[in-house]
Design an enzyme around this catalytic site. Sequence first.
Site, PDB file in Angstrom:
ATOM      1  CG  ASP A 202      -1.818   0.892   1.199  1.00 53.69           C
ATOM      2  OD1 ASP A 202      -2.877   0.787   0.323  1.00 53.69           O
ATOM      3  OD2 ASP A 202      -1.943   1.678   2.157  1.00 53.69           O
ATOM      4  CD  GLU A 262      16.150 -13.371   4.937  1.00 49.43           C
ATOM      5  OE1 GLU A 262      15.845 -14.354   5.806  1.00 49.43           O
ATOM      6  OE2 GLU A 262      16.382 -12.275   5.357  1.00 49.43           O
TER       7      GLU A 262
HETATM    8  C1  GLC Z   1      -4.354   2.863  -0.828  1.00 50.80           C
HETATM    9  C2  GLC Z   1      -5.576   1.877  -0.549  1.00 50.80           C
HETATM   10  C3  GLC Z   1      -6.832   2.672  -0.260  1.00 50.80           C
HETATM   11  C4  GLC Z   1      -6.431   3.071   1.294  1.00 50.80           C
HETATM   12  C5  GLC Z   1      -5.299   4.017   1.200  1.00 50.80           C
HETATM   13  C6  GLC Z   1      -4.873   4.461   2.508  1.00 50.80           C
HETATM   14  O1  GLC Z   1      -4.421   3.789  -1.701  1.00 50.80           O
HETATM   15  O2  GLC Z   1      -5.823   1.184  -1.868  1.00 50.80           O
HETATM   16  O3  GLC Z   1      -7.954   2.016  -0.360  1.00 50.80           O
HETATM   17  O4  GLC Z   1      -7.580   4.058   1.502  1.00 50.80           O
HETATM   18  O5  GLC Z   1      -4.297   3.366   0.600  1.00 50.80           O
HETATM   19  O6  GLC Z   1      -4.318   3.343   3.238  1.00 50.80           O
END
Ligand code: GLC
Length: 539
Positions: A202, A262
Amino acid sequence: MQDNTFWWRGGVIYQIYPRSFMDANGDGIGDLAGITDKLDYVASLGVDGIWLSPFFTSPMLDFGYDVSDYRDVDPMFGTLDDFKALLEKAHSLGLKVMIDQVISHTSDQHPWFQESRADRTNPKADWYVWADPKPDGTPPNNWLSIFGGAAWTFDSRRRQYYLHNFLTSQPDLNFHHPEVRQAQLDNMRFWLELGVDGFRLDTVNFYFHDAELRDNPPVPAGEAKTLGAPDANPYTWQRHVYDLSRPENLDFLKQLRALMDEFPGTTTVGEIGDDNPLARMAEYTAGGDKLHMAYTFDLLNAPRSAAYLREVLERFQRLAGDAWPCWALSNHDVVRSATRWGADEDPVAYPKVALAMLFSLRGSVCLYQGEELGLMEAEVPFERIQDPYGKVLWPEFKGRDGCRTPMPWENAEHGGFTAAGVEPWLPVETRQLPLAVAAQQDAPASVLSATRRLLALRSAHPALVEGDLQLVDVGEELLGFVRETGDERILCVFNLTGEARETRLPIPVSEALDGHGFTHERDGEILRLPPYQAAWFVL
Ligand code: GLC
């Protein structure tokens, strides 16, 4: 399956949004056991693996993208044993399992933040980004939160502001602190040791912030705004020079890659939202020592236009070198591509040609649940809106619930997603019911059948999986490129429009590939593509 170590190169990854895939325990919210029940269906598509959006312990203010325990499953989704069962079943079906890692920020309920906010001297005092107010009490700088307002919230205990790029309940970790980096790598190791095959990372370019907290400059008048946020959002008015994509991140990504190495055969796909997303994607995935793959919002927010696609691909090709993209037309953050690209004109033919194009690109692919059915964006009335982002920018931007409504399995009450009589967390879109899995399953002309045929076509041709890509001139309205590997060369041509188009083939071709369900006419060098059709030729 391809060679195990490199399964991800050119692999197709099916994204599952756990809240909305299948509800096994009848509480109106999808769960891990529901996903396990449906893995045979996922494997039957011919994809290589799955990416599960977050299922970790969370107060769910951003629906799991606000983690309060990185090593456990939220009771709403089941238990760690349920996850182990899912993993085992997936592996027995030959499916790889990638999980989401939201390591840039935590929930404000995470014990790390609880400790950090207590005072300025505790052992985790610097684990988050704390800063003093300006003398007039206002936030330390001009950084904005993507979800609205300043990126800073004042905490009365420390009499300081803390940074959050998203909700106020998603405080940003301080990646300049070595203990923070190590703690997150340790959390990732926990899942690797459990047997997962990789991570979707993310906001991978948000890990570091400018340590001097310098103001971002405005976007100069007339220049392009930031991709990845809707136009109505003032976040797009700044150049994001200091709050993301900081140079220190490259060293951390190398550390992360060393951990992945790893565990041979594991992989990463990073999410990139940036002012120069394609350049960042190239930078982060080139050289074999950082990320394996990354995706940007270039196609996720794209208009339907051969010229636009050509321009994006051309730009990426110029930067690419050995960089490896992962392309996606839809996911849990954007309007479903069928609606965005106007499939209302032809709800069956249109999604098929979009998928044909997606599965022919150089790179890996993320396919979002329901995209294989050609689902349109759901209309969610304001009173049912769950997404906090949508509540802030309504009505200009209605948030992300329209792509997150439950998966229609059958043309029945709630699409067979949950038990009859139970209210699902988001309403099932009634226009999606005739497109349910059961309704398309045995229909050769359905989008679902086309998805299976196209994925079979892709895996039968190494050039489509791992070949280089070279754009060719097939006129303004069509998109054409050659994929090439070893001794296989394939010309791919797409008509994304609702009108028949004709072009002169730019290179001599031998036979056309068949078995995919698309049609074309060829008269010597002249290729005629009816509306929404594609053609593949061996060179
Ligand atoms: C990313 C995710 C989204 C989330 C954001 C904050 O963009 O895909 O759904 O709200 O990060 O974590």
